[in-house]
Design a protein around this motif. Structure first.
Motif, PDB file in Angstrom:
ATOM      1  N   GLU A 192      26.148  15.467 -24.352  1.00 15.54           N
ATOM      2  CA  GLU A 192      25.109  16.088 -24.257  1.00 15.54           C
ATOM      3  C   GLU A 192      24.050  15.013 -23.408  1.00 15.54           C
ATOM      4  N   GLN A 193      23.175  15.670 -22.260  1.00 13.22           N
ATOM      5  CA  GLN A 193      22.287  14.540 -21.967  1.00 13.22           C
ATOM      6  C   GLN A 193      20.954  15.152 -22.423  1.00 13.22           C
ATOM      7  N   TYR A 194      20.502  14.154 -23.248  1.00 10.74           N
ATOM      8  CA  TYR A 194      19.143  14.716 -24.304  1.00 10.74           C
ATOM      9  C   TYR A 194      17.856  14.817 -23.458  1.00 10.74           C
ATOM     10  N   TYR A 195      17.148  15.895 -23.301  1.00 10.34           N
ATOM     11  CA  TYR A 195      15.781  15.783 -22.764  1.00 10.34           C
ATOM     12  C   TYR A 195      15.030  15.872 -24.100  1.00 10.34           C
ATOM     13  N   MET A 196      14.117  14.806 -24.133  1.00  8.53           N
ATOM     14  CA  MET A 196      13.482  14.481 -25.196  1.00  8.53           C
ATOM     15  C   MET A 196      11.967  14.395 -24.924  1.00  8.53           C
ATOM     16  N   HIS A 197      11.177  14.557 -26.142  1.00  4.75           N
ATOM     17  CA  HIS A 197       9.701  14.198 -26.159  1.00  4.75           C
ATOM     18  C   HIS A 197       9.374  12.913 -26.590  1.00  4.75           C
ATOM     19  N   VAL A 198       8.827  11.915 -25.711  1.00  5.40           N
ATOM     20  CA  VAL A 198       9.067  10.499 -26.216  1.00  5.40           C
ATOM     21  C   VAL A 198       7.669   9.985 -26.111  1.00  5.40           C
ATOM     22  N   ASP A 199       7.682   8.749 -26.954  1.00  4.62           N
ATOM     23  CA  ASP A 199       6.243   8.171 -27.218  1.00  4.62           C
ATOM     24  C   ASP A 199       6.407   7.139 -25.980  1.00  4.62           C
ATOM     25  N   PRO A 200       5.038   7.284 -25.321  1.00  6.28           N
ATOM     26  CA  PRO A 200       4.722   6.239 -24.256  1.00  6.28           C
ATOM     27  C   PRO A 200       4.897   4.828 -24.704  1.00  6.28           C
ATOM     28  N   SER A 201       4.675   4.477 -25.905  1.00  7.12           N
ATOM     29  CA  SER A 201       4.695   3.153 -26.421  1.00  7.12           C
ATOM     30  C   SER A 201       6.062   2.502 -26.688  1.00  7.12           C
ATOM     31  N   ASN A 202       7.200   3.107 -26.398  1.00  2.64           N
ATOM     32  CA  ASN A 202       8.634   2.921 -26.811  1.00  2.64           C
ATOM     33  C   ASN A 202       8.733   1.638 -25.789  1.00  2.64           C
ATOM     34  N   GLU A 203       9.689   0.743 -26.038  1.00  2.00           N
ATOM     35  CA  GLU A 203      10.242  -0.176 -25.046  1.00  2.00           C
ATOM     36  C   GLU A 203      11.630   0.371 -24.749  1.00  2.00           C
ATOM     37  N   VAL A 204      11.500   0.860 -23.582  1.00  2.00           N
ATOM     38  CA  VAL A 204      12.854   1.600 -23.057  1.00  2.00           C
ATOM     39  C   VAL A 204      14.032   0.693 -22.678  1.00  2.00           C
ATOM     40  N   LEU A 205      14.719   0.686 -22.987  1.00  2.00           N
ATOM     41  CA  LEU A 205      16.151  -0.131 -22.722  1.00  2.00           C
ATOM     42  C   LEU A 205      17.190   0.498 -21.780  1.00  2.00           C
ATOM     43  N   ALA A 206      17.037   1.681 -21.833  1.00  2.00           N
ATOM     44  CA  ALA A 206      18.252   2.649 -20.850  1.00  2.00           C
ATOM     45  C   ALA A 206      17.629   4.104 -20.523  1.00  2.00           C
ATOM     46  N   THR A 207      17.892   4.605 -19.353  1.00  2.48           N
ATOM     47  CA  THR A 207      17.628   5.912 -19.275  1.00  2.48           C
ATOM     48  C   THR A 207      18.640   6.680 -18.200  1.00  2.48           C
ATOM     49  N   THR A 208      18.298   8.070 -18.263  1.00  2.00           N
ATOM     50  CA  THR A 208      19.308   8.687 -17.532  1.00  2.00           C
ATOM     51  C   THR A 208      18.270   9.591 -16.467  1.00  2.00           C
ATOM     52  N   THR A 209      18.824  10.066 -15.434  1.00  2.66           N
ATOM     53  CA  THR A 209      18.074  11.159 -14.601  1.00  2.66           C
ATOM     54  C   THR A 209      18.823  12.375 -14.492  1.00  2.66           C
ATOM     55  N   PHE A 210      17.881  13.425 -14.552  1.00  3.84           N
ATOM     56  CA  PHE A 210      18.416  14.617 -14.469  1.00  3.84           C
ATOM     57  C   PHE A 210      18.572  15.155 -13.167  1.00  3.84           C
ATOM     58  N   SER A 211      19.667  15.838 -12.887  1.00  2.00           N
ATOM     59  CA  SER A 211      20.099  16.199 -11.452  1.00  2.00           C
ATOM     60  C   SER A 211      19.275  17.551 -11.143  1.00  2.00           C
ATOM     61  N   GLY A 212      18.995  18.335 -12.225  1.00  2.00           N
ATOM     62  CA  GLY A 212      18.294  19.750 -11.750  1.00  2.00           C
ATOM     63  C   GLY A 212      19.427  20.710 -11.721  1.00  2.00           C
ATOM     64  N   GLU A 213      20.643  20.147 -12.075  1.00  2.00           N
ATOM     65  CA  GLU A 213      21.802  21.220 -11.637  1.00  2.00           C
ATOM     66  C   GLU A 213      21.673  22.248 -12.891  1.00  2.00           C
ATOM     67  N   HIS A 214      21.502  21.881 -13.853  1.00  2.00           N
ATOM     68  CA  HIS A 214      21.335  22.753 -15.025  1.00  2.00           C
ATOM     69  C   HIS A 214      20.036  23.290 -15.336  1.00  2.00           C
ATOM     70  N   PHE A 215      18.970  22.689 -14.834  1.00  2.00           N
ATOM     71  CA  PHE A 215      17.632  23.300 -15.047  1.00  2.00           C
ATOM     72  C   PHE A 215      16.854  22.660 -14.049  1.00  2.00           C
ATOM     73  N   GLU A 216      16.354  23.527 -12.849  1.00  2.00           N
ATOM     74  CA  GLU A 216      16.206  23.297 -11.588  1.00  2.00           C
ATOM     75  C   GLU A 216      14.706  22.293 -11.568  1.00  2.00           C
ATOM     76  N   THR A 217      13.970  22.728 -12.513  1.00  2.00           N
ATOM     77  CA  THR A 217      12.589  22.152 -12.403  1.00  2.00           C
ATOM     78  C   THR A 217      12.454  20.955 -13.192  1.00  2.00           C
ATOM     79  N   ILE A 218      13.516  20.066 -13.750  1.00  2.00           N
ATOM     80  CA  ILE A 218      13.396  18.987 -14.281  1.00  2.00           C
ATOM     81  C   ILE A 218      14.347  17.805 -13.419  1.00  2.00           C
ATOM     82  N   ALA A 219      14.672  18.278 -12.044  1.00  2.00           N
ATOM     83  CA  ALA A 219      15.323  17.755 -11.105  1.00  2.00           C
ATOM     84  C   ALA A 219      14.755  16.271 -11.025  1.00  2.00           C
ATOM     85  N   GLY A 220      15.293  15.098 -10.933  1.00  2.60           N
ATOM     86  CA  GLY A 220      14.669  13.939 -10.796  1.00  2.60           C
ATOM     87  C   GLY A 220      13.869  13.316 -11.998  1.00  2.60           C
ATOM     88  N   VAL A 221      13.936  14.036 -12.968  1.00  2.00           N
ATOM     89  CA  VAL A 221      13.072  13.435 -14.125  1.00  2.00           C
ATOM     90  C   VAL A 221      13.906  12.060 -14.757  1.00  2.00           C
TER      91      VAL A 221
END
Length: 214
Positions: free
Chosen positions: A140-169
């Motif tokens: 599962e590719q998690y879409y999350m509500h996240v705290d901007p103070s997190n120190e982010v170590l890894a990310t994923t980019t949504f293609s929009g294939e399964h929900f068009e309005t989040i393409a590129g997030v």
């Protein structure tokens, strides 16, 4: 003197909480931890949990009593480490905003359910992800509500294939943060215990849990 860790598990069985908890138990025991493994949240009031060096929640879509949550939050604020993964830490108690504040995020969706996607390393010099590099993943590719103070170590980019309005997030997948005196580590990878067979997933969680420990 060995370090101590508390693992408590429960909630939705689809996340294989008992199996995952035992994998993490063996993992930490291999680093010399003395492990307390309990089903349910009642253990959070049954002893002085602030004495643990690390707490690993393994609970999805459940509830927690107010005194239990207060003890957990106080332990982490006081210096106990918190580490977890996927919905067993990122979707544990949907009604508890203080818990979500501590974790640094909350799951909200996984468009397409089990799909192929990519993990990109955001901070390759950080010891938790050093030497791993970007990798393909199926889960599962998690879409999350996240705290901007997190120190982010890894990310994923949504293609929009399964929900068009989040393409590129670009969505955080792995992060670390401070909560009071405590260290908090989270990885969105690990839908079932079988994902510990993926070397990158296992290594990232193992390193993150050791970093979080007091």
């Amino acid at each position: 003197m060995s370090k101590t860790a508390l693992i408590f598990w429960g909630g939705w069985e689809g996340h294989t909480p008992a199996r995952s908890a035992n994998i993490v138990k063996e993992m930490l025991a291999g680093h010399g931890f003395d492990i307390t493994l309990e089903q349910g949240t009642s253990v959070l009031t049954g002893s002085d949990i602030s004495q643990f060096d690390l707490i690993v929640p393994m609970v999805t879509m459940s509830t927690i009593e107010k005194p239990e949550l207060e003890n957990l939050v106080a332990a982490v604020r006081g210096g106990t480490g918190l580490a977890g993964f996927h919905g067993t830490m990122g979707d544990s108690f949907r009604n508890e905003t203080e818990y979500q504040f501590m974790v640094g995020g909350q799951w909200v969706s996984h468009p397409g359910n089990i799909i192929d996607y990519r993990i990109d390393i955001a901070k390759p010099d950080d010891p938790i992800v050093a030497g791993i590099g970007g990798f393909a993943y199926r889960s599962e590719q998690y879409y999350m509500h996240v705290d901007p103070s997190n120190e982010v170590l890894a990310t994923t980019t949504f293609s929009g294939e399964h929900f068009e309005t989040i393409a590129g997030v670009v969505m955080p997948v792995v992060w670390k943060r401070r909560y009071g005196k405590g260290r908090v580590f989270y990885s969105a990878l690990g839908h079932t215990a079988d994902e510990f067979d993926v070397p990158q997933m296992k290594t990232i969680f193992e390193r993150g849990a050791l970093w979080a420990s007091r």
